[in-house]
Write an enzyme that holds these catalytic residues in place. Sequence first.
Site, PDB file in Angstrom:
ATOM      1  CE1 TYR A 171       2.113   3.295 -10.207  1.00 15.08           C
ATOM      2  CE2 TYR A 171       3.478   4.559  -8.695  1.00 15.08           C
ATOM      3  CZ  TYR A 171       2.396   3.752  -8.931  1.00 15.08           C
ATOM      4  OH  TYR A 171       1.579   3.384  -7.891  1.00 15.08           O
ATOM      5  CE1 TYR A 183      -2.591   4.117  -6.689  1.00 13.58           C
ATOM      6  CE2 TYR A 183      -2.152   4.250  -4.334  1.00 13.58           C
ATOM      7  CZ  TYR A 183      -1.855   3.742  -5.578  1.00 13.58           C
ATOM      8  OH  TYR A 183      -0.820   2.849  -5.723  1.00 13.58           O
ATOM      9  CG  ASP A 219      -6.874   3.712   1.891  1.00 14.08           C
ATOM     10  OD1 ASP A 219      -5.962   3.942   2.698  1.00 14.08           O
ATOM     11  OD2 ASP A 219      -6.662   3.349   0.709  1.00 14.08           O
ATOM     12  CE  LYS A 238       0.931   5.918   1.088  1.00 17.22           C
ATOM     13  NZ  LYS A 238       2.022   5.909   0.148  1.00 17.22           N
TER      14      LYS A 238
HETATM   15  N1  PMP Z   1      -4.136   3.605  -0.090  1.00 18.21           N
HETATM   16  C1  PMP Z   1      -3.713   4.880  -0.158  1.00 18.21           C
HETATM   17  C2  PMP Z   1      -4.668   5.987   0.212  1.00 18.21           C
HETATM   18  C3  PMP Z   1      -2.416   5.172  -0.585  1.00 18.21           C
HETATM   19  O1  PMP Z   1      -2.018   6.445  -0.688  1.00 18.21           O
HETATM   20  C4  PMP Z   1      -1.547   4.099  -0.905  1.00 18.21           C
HETATM   21  C5  PMP Z   1      -0.121   4.340  -1.380  1.00 18.21           C
HETATM   22  N2  PMP Z   1       0.130   5.494  -2.038  1.00 18.21           N
HETATM   23  C6  PMP Z   1      -2.027   2.793  -0.806  1.00 18.21           C
HETATM   24  C7  PMP Z   1      -3.320   2.577  -0.386  1.00 18.21           C
HETATM   25  C8  PMP Z   1      -1.162   1.612  -1.153  1.00 18.21           C
HETATM   26  O2  PMP Z   1      -0.166   1.461  -0.218  1.00 18.21           O
HETATM   27  P1  PMP Z   1       1.198   0.659  -0.594  1.00 18.21           P
HETATM   28  O3  PMP Z   1       1.896   1.466  -1.622  1.00 18.21           O
HETATM   29  O4  PMP Z   1       1.918   0.574   0.723  1.00 18.21           O
HETATM   30  O5  PMP Z   1       0.776  -0.673  -1.090  1.00 18.21           O
END
Ligand code: PMP
Length: 443
Positions: free
Chosen positions: A14, A150, A256, A285
């Site tokens: 970003y 997100y 998610d 993560k």
């Molecule tokens: N889903 C959620 C809830 C996230 O917080 C993130 C990353 N911040 C992602 C998906 C995307 O993961 P990545 O950055 O490993 O592609």
Amino acid sequence: MDTEFDQQHIWHPYTSTLNPLPCYPVTQASGVMIQLENGKNLVDGMSSWWSAIHGYNHPQLNQAAHQQIDKMSHIMFGGLTHQPAISLCKNILSLVPSNLEHVFLADSGSVSVEVALKMALQYWYGKESKQRIASNIPLRSKFLTLEHGYHGDTFAAMSVTDPNNSMHQMYKGFLPEHIFAKSPENHQIQDGRWPEFNPDDLFDFEQKIALHHQELAAVILEPIVQGAGGMRIYHPQFLQGVRQLCDQYEILLIVDEIATGFGRTGKLFACEHANIQPDILCIGKALTSGYMTLSATVTSKKVADLVCNSEAGCFMHGPTFMANPLACAVATASLDLIKTEEWKKQVLDIETIFSEKLPRFKSYNRVKSVRWLGAIGVVETHVPVNMELIQAYFVEHGVWIRPFGRLIYIMPPYISKPEHIDQLLHAIESALEKDDCFLTTEN
Ligand code: PMP
């Protein structure tokens, strides 16, 4: 370090190439400490974006990586399999909600979301494409999700991410348009108890699922904590309501847990606050404790079977680095640490400090609200931070905290000691008094 080259030629997350903010050169990290090139040590408040839960340079994780790299770093997963993947998937299935039985290993959180969305579409293709095509009914192509959500930066993940956050307007015409329900109100847990839930919170979601269920493939959301879309914490009864409505309308629920999974909210998975089970689960993560990129999409047998029935044939996805053995070996070691359940006390201790110290931050005029859950602490201000100056201020005060917009938040490694959390909170509190750390004065 050649930071001038970095500024001139390397994109950071970003950032603009025209006016890149400075980046601090790191030489190593160990435990909860990040060491900068100039020798300064910073207490980490970010766990490298929710991932490094066991801290950096962990002896057991290092050992797992060393042992695996001497055997094989990578091998294709098409037509071949290996012990690191098998051990990891056994570990994953022993931890996730019991209805989930099939694991798809992917490269990153965003890709695991792409996989989940594709699986939901293929599920319906397998279940009803013949009848729909014969009756001239369009196939399901929509997802229902929440504002302030997100789910990643790849296209399909972006399409179910809050329109403002992912700047939908810039990709109009290309980005699929999905359905967004109002996000639930923020709620604060106190002494392990949630406040009363107002069922009106679900009204908009209920209306939208009732209106659109015939065209929906799935609902996708972040359970209990909406992360990068606003660091919001919502009531478990909202999530229970969503599960009930998905059951009522027979719509799949994709949860998610990429940010919330593996203990971050005080439960192993945030779904457990609401005692619900998803049809499809995304994790990433902290899966490797931040050592390398790896994610997984885990489904029930019912979902897997319909994704692969004779209409659809097989699941159409297979990344080059699928089930990378090195990442799988480290992830297995990280999940072994999770299985000791030491994280429970560590996260509770951090939550206790948040509950004791964060409420007093509300006395600053600049602060709109504070909230916390597990090892997540959030201070929301009335005006946005001045990113460059507040970042420099935190570094000067020996901490690594990376706010965005009006949100100063921390999610430190679980191994953080009370003195580390105190240092992080103290730095935030003192920054709240600095006018130049914020874009404009109070309004
Ligand atoms: N889903 C959620 C809830 C996230 O917080 C993130 C990353 N911040 C992602 C998906 C995307 O993961 P990545 O950055 O490993 O592609």
